[in-house]
Design an enzyme around this catalytic site. Structure first.
Site, PDB file in Angstrom:
ATOM      1  N   LYS A  96      43.574  40.302  31.628  1.00  0.00           N
ATOM      2  CA  LYS A  96      44.959  40.629  31.497  1.00  0.00           C
ATOM      3  C   LYS A  96      45.260  41.458  30.201  1.00  0.00           C
ATOM      4  O   LYS A  96      46.155  42.112  30.115  1.00  0.00           O
ATOM      5  CB  LYS A  96      45.693  39.532  31.418  1.00  0.00           C
ATOM      6  CG  LYS A  96      45.966  38.947  33.122  1.00  0.00           C
ATOM      7  CD  LYS A  96      47.152  37.908  33.020  1.00  0.00           C
ATOM      8  CE  LYS A  96      47.564  37.604  34.543  1.00  0.00           C
ATOM      9  NZ  LYS A  96      46.324  36.818  35.237  1.00  0.00           N
ATOM     10  N   GLU A 118      57.541  38.475  31.878  1.00  0.00           N
ATOM     11  CA  GLU A 118      57.701  37.359  32.819  1.00  0.00           C
ATOM     12  C   GLU A 118      56.509  36.687  33.062  1.00  0.00           C
ATOM     13  O   GLU A 118      55.664  37.481  33.172  1.00  0.00           O
ATOM     14  CB  GLU A 118      58.842  37.572  33.881  1.00  0.00           C
ATOM     15  CG  GLU A 118      58.375  37.940  35.303  1.00  0.00           C
ATOM     16  CD  GLU A 118      57.319  39.120  35.088  1.00  0.00           C
ATOM     17  OE1 GLU A 118      56.140  38.656  35.702  1.00  0.00           O
ATOM     18  OE2 GLU A 118      57.665  40.162  34.936  1.00  0.00           O
ATOM     19  N   SER A 381      36.959  37.880  36.624  1.00  0.00           N
ATOM     20  CA  SER A 381      38.184  38.371  35.856  1.00  0.00           C
ATOM     21  C   SER A 381      38.347  37.473  34.709  1.00  0.00           C
ATOM     22  O   SER A 381      39.329  37.894  33.826  1.00  0.00           O
ATOM     23  CB  SER A 381      39.306  38.491  36.933  1.00  0.00           C
ATOM     24  OG  SER A 381      39.619  37.246  37.654  1.00  0.00           O
TER      25      SER A 381
END
Ligand SMILES: *Cc1c(COP(=O)(O)O)cnc(C)c1O
Length: 402
Positions: A96, A118, A381
């Protein structure tokens, strides 16, 4: 030579991936999206911006991340060789950060000093708060009140990093209510605020922006495979929540017709509505988060409830590019249930000394279940430290906690 970040040429005709994407937003937001698109295109055409991003990815995020042959895992599975793209080794422990850094630098270049985000599970909120601390930007994170309780540790992390976390008590007090609040905030302060979306979702141009910043995963992996293996992998496998690590893992391989691409969704407890988060497998076309894509919905079109053992896959929508890649059959999508992901978590932990996050454990589980010959590249990931309490209570191995 390992690839550094290279901006890909525009991939869209207009704002859509085939029939999907678009801008299903209130009119008040349309000018902000136009400003964002212009700022993004200018930034990518600016070599100073691109070189700065490359430098931050190298020295702050720790890129390139390694490509690692998981030989003992492959032996245990019983198929061909398995290679892992180690996004778990990126700063903050997941992919991310690639997107958060890219958009954070973009916001800075556009003169925005305040970031809105968010978050559901809190991982995108933590990545965003991290980048804001590093760049000296103000950070406001909207989170459903229910989620702030479930993910209290991530709320604490965000606050340590200087972010303001605003619990949202409207509606079901979860992610979709937080998304509404984030849009509302953005409308009231579009001149000074930047809305940083965390996956390859949302109205155009977000899916393209996020894909661009995450495509570093496959740019590196493709070059690393050619060097380390001597040829392209036979298949690339990645888990799909909103779809950012998957689209980033597939991007550089889309033109390689010989490389099979596999997206793995969360099959949860099973196929019933409310029991999984397998949007592409069990959803229908609809509108969510400002874009036309597949959506988990009931017969009346209401957004369906979701369940997954992994918080990061627990989302009723999916990025519009995946909807297109599904329909065009360039990528095949499968679902793996909670139990399979849990089993793969233990398999990788025990055979390689690498604890995967429960999200990519779904991709590993698909590999385990299929035992394909040929070389399989799996995007790992994120790392699994965040998930050990879930693992303990779901597996009945609580005694380890004593
Ligand atoms: C958030 C998250 C995901 C799911 O998000 P995508 O946008 O689908 O990539 C997958 N893995 C990890 C480790 C995550 O934190």
């Amino acid at each position: 030579m390992i690839a550094t970040f290279t901006p890909s040429p525009p991939i869209l005709a207009g704002s859509r991936f085939g029939a999907y994407g678009g801008q299903y937003v209130p009119e008040t937001i349309v000018p902000a999206l136009a400003e964002l698109e212009q700022g993004y295109r200018q930034a990518l055409a600016d070599s100073t911006f691109v070189e700065h991003l490359q430098s931050v990815l190298r020295h702050y995020v720790g890129r390139p991340t390694p490509l690692y042959e998981a030989a003992r895992f492959a032996q245990r599975v019983g198929g061909g060789p398995v290679w892992l793209k180690r996004e778990d080794l990126a700063h903050t422990g997941a992919h991310k950060i690639n997107n958060a850094i890219g958009q954070g630098l973009l916001a800075q270049r556009m003169g925005k000093r305040r970031i809105i985000a968010e978050t559901g599970a809190g991982q995108h909120g933590v990545a965003t708060a991290t980048v804001c601390a590093m760049l000296g930007l103000a950070c406001v994170v909207y989170m459903g009140e229910e989620d702030t309780r479930r993910q209290a540790l991530n709320v604490y992390r965000m606050r340590l990093l200087g972010a303001e976390v605003r619990p949202v008590s409207a509606g079901t007090r979860t992610l979709k209510d937080a998304i509404n609040e984030a849009f509302r905030d953005w409308v009231t302060g579009i001149e000074s605020s930047y809305y940083l979306i965390g996956s390859a979702v949302g109205p155009h141009p977000y899916p393209e922006i996020v894909r661009t910043f995450q495509s570093i995963i496959s740019q590196e992996a493709r070059a690393q495979a050619l060097t380390a293996i001597g040829h392209l992998p036979h298949r690339v496998v990645a888990c799909v929540g909103g779809g950012s690590n998957a689209v980033g893992s597939f991007a550089a391989f889309l033109e390689d017709a010989c490389v099979e691409l596999v997206g793995v969704e969360a099959g949860g407890r099973g196929p019933g509505l409310g029991d999984n988060a397998a949007t592409l497998g069990a959803g229908r076309p609809g509108v969510l988060h400002g874009a036309h894509s597949y959506v988990l919905q009931d017969s009346g079109g209401q957004i369906g409830a979701t369940h997954s053992i992994s918080a990061g896959l627990d989302y009723p929508g999916v990025g519009p590019e995946h909807a297109h890649l599904k329909d065009s059959r360039r990528v095949r999508y499968h679902a793996v249930e909670d139990v399979g992901a849990l089993d793969a978590f233990f398999a990788l932990t025990e055979s390689e000394g690498i604890m995967p996050a429960l999200e990519p454990a779904h991709a590993l589980a698909w590999v385990q279940a299929n035992r394909h010959p040929g070389v399989t590249l799996v995007t790992l990931s994120g790392r699994g430290d965040k998930d050990i309490h879930t693992v303990a209570s779901a597996s009945g191995r609580q005694e380890y906690l004593a």
